[in-house]
Design a protein around this motif. Sequence first.
Motif, PDB file in Angstrom:
ATOM      1  N   UNK A 198       5.355  24.338 -39.996  1.00 14.81           N
ATOM      2  CA  UNK A 198       4.186  25.574 -39.770  1.00 14.81           C
ATOM      3  C   UNK A 198       5.031  26.740 -40.546  1.00 14.81           C
ATOM      4  N   UNK A 199       6.095  26.230 -41.254  1.00 15.13           N
ATOM      5  CA  UNK A 199       6.936  27.632 -41.880  1.00 15.13           C
ATOM      6  C   UNK A 199       5.853  28.485 -42.784  1.00 15.13           C
ATOM      7  N   UNK A 200       6.470  29.747 -42.719  1.00 11.58           N
ATOM      8  CA  UNK A 200       5.444  31.420 -43.461  1.00 11.58           C
ATOM      9  C   UNK A 200       6.269  31.910 -44.218  1.00 11.58           C
ATOM     10  N   UNK A 201       7.285  31.712 -43.750  1.00 10.61           N
ATOM     11  CA  UNK A 201       8.644  32.230 -44.710  1.00 10.61           C
ATOM     12  C   UNK A 201      10.166  31.171 -44.848  1.00 10.61           C
ATOM     13  N   UNK A 202      10.812  31.291 -45.910  1.00  8.21           N
ATOM     14  CA  UNK A 202      11.742  30.443 -46.638  1.00  8.21           C
ATOM     15  C   UNK A 202      12.727  31.713 -47.051  1.00  8.21           C
ATOM     16  N   UNK A 203      13.302  32.138 -46.620  1.00  3.10           N
ATOM     17  CA  UNK A 203      14.675  33.541 -46.840  1.00  3.10           C
ATOM     18  C   UNK A 203      15.592  32.341 -47.356  1.00  3.10           C
ATOM     19  N   UNK A 263       9.711  18.281 -53.579  1.00  4.70           N
ATOM     20  CA  UNK A 263       8.920  17.980 -53.895  1.00  4.70           C
ATOM     21  C   UNK A 263       7.493  18.738 -52.670  1.00  4.70           C
ATOM     22  N   UNK A 264       8.978  18.520 -51.346  1.00  2.39           N
ATOM     23  CA  UNK A 264       8.200  18.618 -50.199  1.00  2.39           C
ATOM     24  C   UNK A 264       7.959  20.326 -50.117  1.00  2.39           C
ATOM     25  N   UNK A 265       7.801  21.001 -50.506  1.00  4.19           N
ATOM     26  CA  UNK A 265       7.760  22.173 -50.615  1.00  4.19           C
ATOM     27  C   UNK A 265       6.762  22.462 -50.605  1.00  4.19           C
ATOM     28  N   UNK A 266       6.344  22.039 -51.897  1.00  2.00           N
ATOM     29  CA  UNK A 266       3.964  22.448 -51.351  1.00  2.00           C
ATOM     30  C   UNK A 266       3.848  22.166 -50.730  1.00  2.00           C
ATOM     31  N   UNK A 274       7.071  20.980 -34.221  1.00  2.00           N
ATOM     32  CA  UNK A 274       7.783  21.942 -34.517  1.00  2.00           C
ATOM     33  C   UNK A 274       7.528  23.781 -34.621  1.00  2.00           C
ATOM     34  N   UNK A 275       7.500  24.537 -34.078  1.00  2.00           N
ATOM     35  CA  UNK A 275       6.690  25.675 -34.190  1.00  2.00           C
ATOM     36  C   UNK A 275       7.614  26.495 -35.159  1.00  2.00           C
ATOM     37  N   UNK A 276       8.418  26.537 -35.394  1.00  2.00           N
ATOM     38  CA  UNK A 276       9.586  27.352 -36.601  1.00  2.00           C
ATOM     39  C   UNK A 276       8.761  28.152 -37.902  1.00  2.00           C
ATOM     40  N   UNK A 277       8.302  29.480 -37.818  1.00  2.00           N
ATOM     41  CA  UNK A 277       7.524  29.935 -38.104  1.00  2.00           C
ATOM     42  C   UNK A 277       8.121  30.902 -39.608  1.00  2.00           C
ATOM     43  N   UNK A 283      18.039  20.178 -47.339  1.00  2.00           N
ATOM     44  CA  UNK A 283      18.244  18.960 -46.904  1.00  2.00           C
ATOM     45  C   UNK A 283      16.530  17.950 -46.320  1.00  2.00           C
ATOM     46  N   UNK A 284      16.422  17.106 -46.416  1.00  2.00           N
ATOM     47  CA  UNK A 284      15.137  16.118 -46.239  1.00  2.00           C
ATOM     48  C   UNK A 284      14.670  16.639 -44.888  1.00  2.00           C
ATOM     49  N   UNK A 285      15.623  17.191 -43.742  1.00  2.00           N
ATOM     50  CA  UNK A 285      14.690  16.992 -42.770  1.00  2.00           C
ATOM     51  C   UNK A 285      13.927  18.086 -42.270  1.00  2.00           C
ATOM     52  N   UNK A 286      14.301  18.337 -43.260  1.00  2.00           N
ATOM     53  CA  UNK A 286      13.697  20.500 -43.081  1.00  2.00           C
ATOM     54  C   UNK A 286      12.041  20.061 -43.007  1.00  2.00           C
TER      55      UNK A 286
END
Length: 150
Positions: A26-31, A43-46, A1-4, A18-21
């Motif tokens: 490869x996320x560089x920005x979450x807004x 916790x998965x955000x880390x 998954x290449x979403x940045x 959602x847990x699917x996130x």
Amino acid sequence: RQVRVLNLSENRIDGTFPPEMSKLKNLEEVLFAMNEISGTIPAYLDTFTKLKKLSLLDNFFEGTLPDLPHLQKLTHLDFSNNLFSGTIPESWGNMQSLRGLFLSWNDLEGSIPTQIGALTNLRDLRLSGNVFDGTIPDTLEGCVHLKNLY
């Protein structure tokens, strides 16, 4: 998954993350600013080790601020205007790339950790609208690029 970049700011998104996130490594920005998202920070955000910008401004997140030891590339962290409580984690002093830390208008308490002074790239620190006590730590003089302290 290449979403940045995942920018869903200024919508009416509600519910929780959602847990699917968690699969979007490869996320560089979450807004997600200015929505109606609630719950705690997952916790998965880390695990998003490439993350540079994280903005959850103006939502209904609650609970304590999480330790985020693996987000070493983070330059911008905005958790303002939510329902967070507790203290700022001392470990946040290890986020050496951080330039902007925005925590205004929550229910944070305790003293401002002295470790914040280790953020030598910090330019903007916003802590207003909380219930901090004590003094401003002398270690903030280590933030040699600090321009704004609210």
